[in-house]
Design a protein around this motif. Structure first.
Motif, short mmCIF file in Angstrom:
data_model
loop_
_atom_site.label_atom_id
_atom_site.label_comp_id
_atom_site.label_asym_id
_atom_site.label_seq_id
_atom_site.Cartn_x
_atom_site.Cartn_y
_atom_site.Cartn_z
N UNK A 211 -41.75 -55.55 -46.01
CA UNK A 211 -40.41 -55.59 -45.43
C UNK A 211 -39.40 -55.86 -46.54
N UNK A 212 -38.44 -54.96 -46.70
CA UNK A 212 -37.45 -55.12 -47.75
C UNK A 212 -36.11 -55.46 -47.13
N UNK A 213 -35.32 -56.23 -47.88
CA UNK A 213 -33.97 -56.59 -47.46
C UNK A 213 -32.97 -55.80 -48.29
N UNK A 214 -32.08 -55.11 -47.61
CA UNK A 214 -31.02 -54.34 -48.27
C UNK A 214 -29.69 -54.80 -47.72
N UNK A 215 -28.63 -54.27 -48.26
CA UNK A 215 -27.29 -54.71 -47.87
C UNK A 215 -27.03 -54.48 -46.38
N UNK A 216 -27.60 -53.42 -45.83
CA UNK A 216 -27.33 -53.07 -44.44
C UNK A 216 -28.29 -53.73 -43.46
N UNK A 217 -29.27 -54.47 -43.94
CA UNK A 217 -30.23 -55.12 -43.05
C UNK A 217 -31.62 -55.13 -43.65
N UNK A 218 -32.63 -54.85 -42.82
CA UNK A 218 -34.02 -54.87 -43.27
C UNK A 218 -34.71 -53.56 -42.89
N UNK A 219 -35.71 -53.23 -43.67
CA UNK A 219 -36.50 -52.03 -43.40
C UNK A 219 -37.95 -52.30 -43.79
N UNK A 220 -38.85 -51.54 -43.20
CA UNK A 220 -40.26 -51.71 -43.50
C UNK A 220 -40.81 -50.45 -44.16
N UNK A 221 -41.55 -50.67 -45.23
CA UNK A 221 -42.14 -49.57 -46.00
C UNK A 221 -43.66 -49.68 -45.89
N UNK A 222 -44.31 -48.60 -45.47
CA UNK A 222 -45.76 -48.63 -45.37
C UNK A 222 -46.37 -47.78 -46.48
N UNK A 223 -47.60 -47.39 -46.30
CA UNK A 223 -48.37 -46.69 -47.34
C UNK A 223 -47.64 -45.44 -47.83
N UNK A 224 -47.54 -45.30 -49.16
CA UNK A 224 -46.93 -44.12 -49.77
C UNK A 224 -45.48 -44.32 -50.17
N UNK A 225 -44.82 -45.41 -49.73
CA UNK A 225 -43.43 -45.64 -50.07
C UNK A 225 -43.32 -46.48 -51.34
N UNK A 226 -42.12 -46.62 -51.85
CA UNK A 226 -41.89 -47.34 -53.09
C UNK A 226 -40.54 -48.03 -53.04
N UNK A 227 -40.36 -49.00 -53.91
CA UNK A 227 -39.07 -49.69 -54.05
C UNK A 227 -39.07 -50.40 -55.40
#
Length: 389
Positions: free
Chosen positions: A317-333
């Motif tokens: 779960x990542x926190x960004x300026x607009x809120x939160x999002x969840x990244x599962x298998x295959x994503x990056x940050x």
């Protein structure tokens, strides 16, 4: 069912899926469940073998039956949980729950699980003494393939080389027929009882070609010994050929799996999107594996990100300026710096990251990134041009 109850049920279904099927990271519950099932499968196979010994079957018969009953209940529960949580499987997430469960039920691992539980149904019908049930019980051994990535890779290698292996089998049959015919031709008068027909000689030929050599049938004439010598040498070749094919395919399958998964994740990053296979392979050499538990903080809020993270399995779960999002298998940050220019690899910029479940990450940190660009000027120029654009 209300929305709240459905949400709670979906959460438990997701949790059971992670425990019994996913097994990512260092999840203690998943590890204990998998170890327990592996030990139970091995104990079942040992019990089936020992039960065939009359003395042990007579002395410990009741104990064997109790253990069998407990095992059947556990395996039936396992099958039910896997079937119930099938909609959470990544392969079936695009399907409705009913279609996902049907698709899972027709897969080979699920069929093996079902066959392994059939003795319980037969026992309830009073048919527990059927000898054919022994084969169904022994099928539990193949359940170990689910917990062994190596066995899965071996199965994939055998499937990939099935045509070559079938060709080896055809050649083996041809050589066997030729050797048997020659041996019958030169030995049928000397040994009419053992080599008087080609089918009789085929037994000698296959035993010799497979280098078993029981010694129950052997040539006694000079011509027969010459045929046997050539057949024995051909047997070494015939044995080495499929072994070499399987070994090579197995090694290639393991390398291919690791490369394809990692390559696809790297190629999905806009920063590396235009790199060729050789350049992506160079990037892969600098990746480090990292396993985190559920709830572990990958990046603290307020700390600048100085690494690129690829989610190999699990969820973050990542926190960004607009809120939160969840990244599962295959994503990056993450973010890297080149020539004092910040390269953000997720839009909008990530300010914090936390693993929501046991997760495996591949990490390219700032130090390794600098070493990568210093090692490959062409790659550095490409990344620099991409970053400035």
């Amino acid at each position: 069912m209300g929305t709240g109850a459905a949400s709670v049920l979906a959460g438990w279904r997701r949790r059971f899926h992670l425990w019994i099927d996913h097994g990512a990271g260092n999840d203690a519950v998943a590890a204990w469940i998998h170890r327990g099932l592996v030990l139970l499968i091995c104990a079942n196979v040992v019990a089936i073998v020992l039960e065939s010994i009359p003395d042990l079957a007579l002395r410990y018969g009741p104990s064997f039956k109790v253990f069998e009953a407990v095992s059947l209940v556990v395996f039936t529960l396992e099958y039910g949980v896997r079937l119930w949580s099938a909609p959470e499987h990544a392969r079936y997430r695009g399907l409705t729950p009913a279609r996902a469960r049907l698709a899972y039920a027709t897969s080979l691992p699920a069929v093996i699980d079902l066959l392994a539980t059939l003795p319980l149904a037969f026992a309830m019908l009073g048919l527990s003494d059927l000898r054919a049930l022994l084969l169904l019980r022994l099928l539990r051994f193949f359940k170990l393939g689910r917990y062994s990535p190596g066995m899965a890779s071996l199965a994939a290698a055998l499937h990939a080389e099935r045509k070559a292996l079938f060709a080896c089998f055809v050649v083996l049959m041809g050589v066997m027929l030729m050797a048997a015919s020659l041996m019958h031709l030169v030995e049928h008068e000397a040994q009419p009882d053992k080599l008087g027909t080609i089918p009789d000689a085929m037994w000698w030929a296959i035993i010799t070609l497979t280098t078993v050599g029981y010694g129950d049938v052997f040539p006694i004439t000079a011509a027969g010994k010459a045929v046997a010598a050539v057949t024995a040498v051909l047997g070494l070749v015939m044995l080495a050929l499929p072994v070499g094919i399987v070994a090579t395919a197995f090694a290639q399958e393991i390398h291919r799996r690791e490369f394809v998964v990692t390559w696809s994740m790297i190629a999905s990053v806009p920063l590396f999107g235009q790199l060729d296979a050789v350049e992506i392979a160079e990037v892969m050499q600098f990746l480090r594996a990292r396993t985190v538990k559920a709830g572990a903080v990958v990046a603290h809020a307020g700390d600048p990100l100085q690494a690129l993270y690829f989610v190999a399995s699990g969820e973050v779960e990542i926190a960004v300026a607009s809120g939160k999002a969840r990244l599962d298998e295959g994503h990056f940050f993450g973010a890297l710096t080149l020539d004092d220019v910040a390269i953000v690899s997720h839009s909008p910029c990530v300010t914090a990251a936390t693993a929501t479940e046991p997760t495996k990450l591949l990490v390219l940190d700032q130090i390794d990134f600098r070493a990568l660009t210093a090692r490959s000027p062409k790659l550095a120029a490409h990344i620099r041009a991409k970053a400035h654009r």
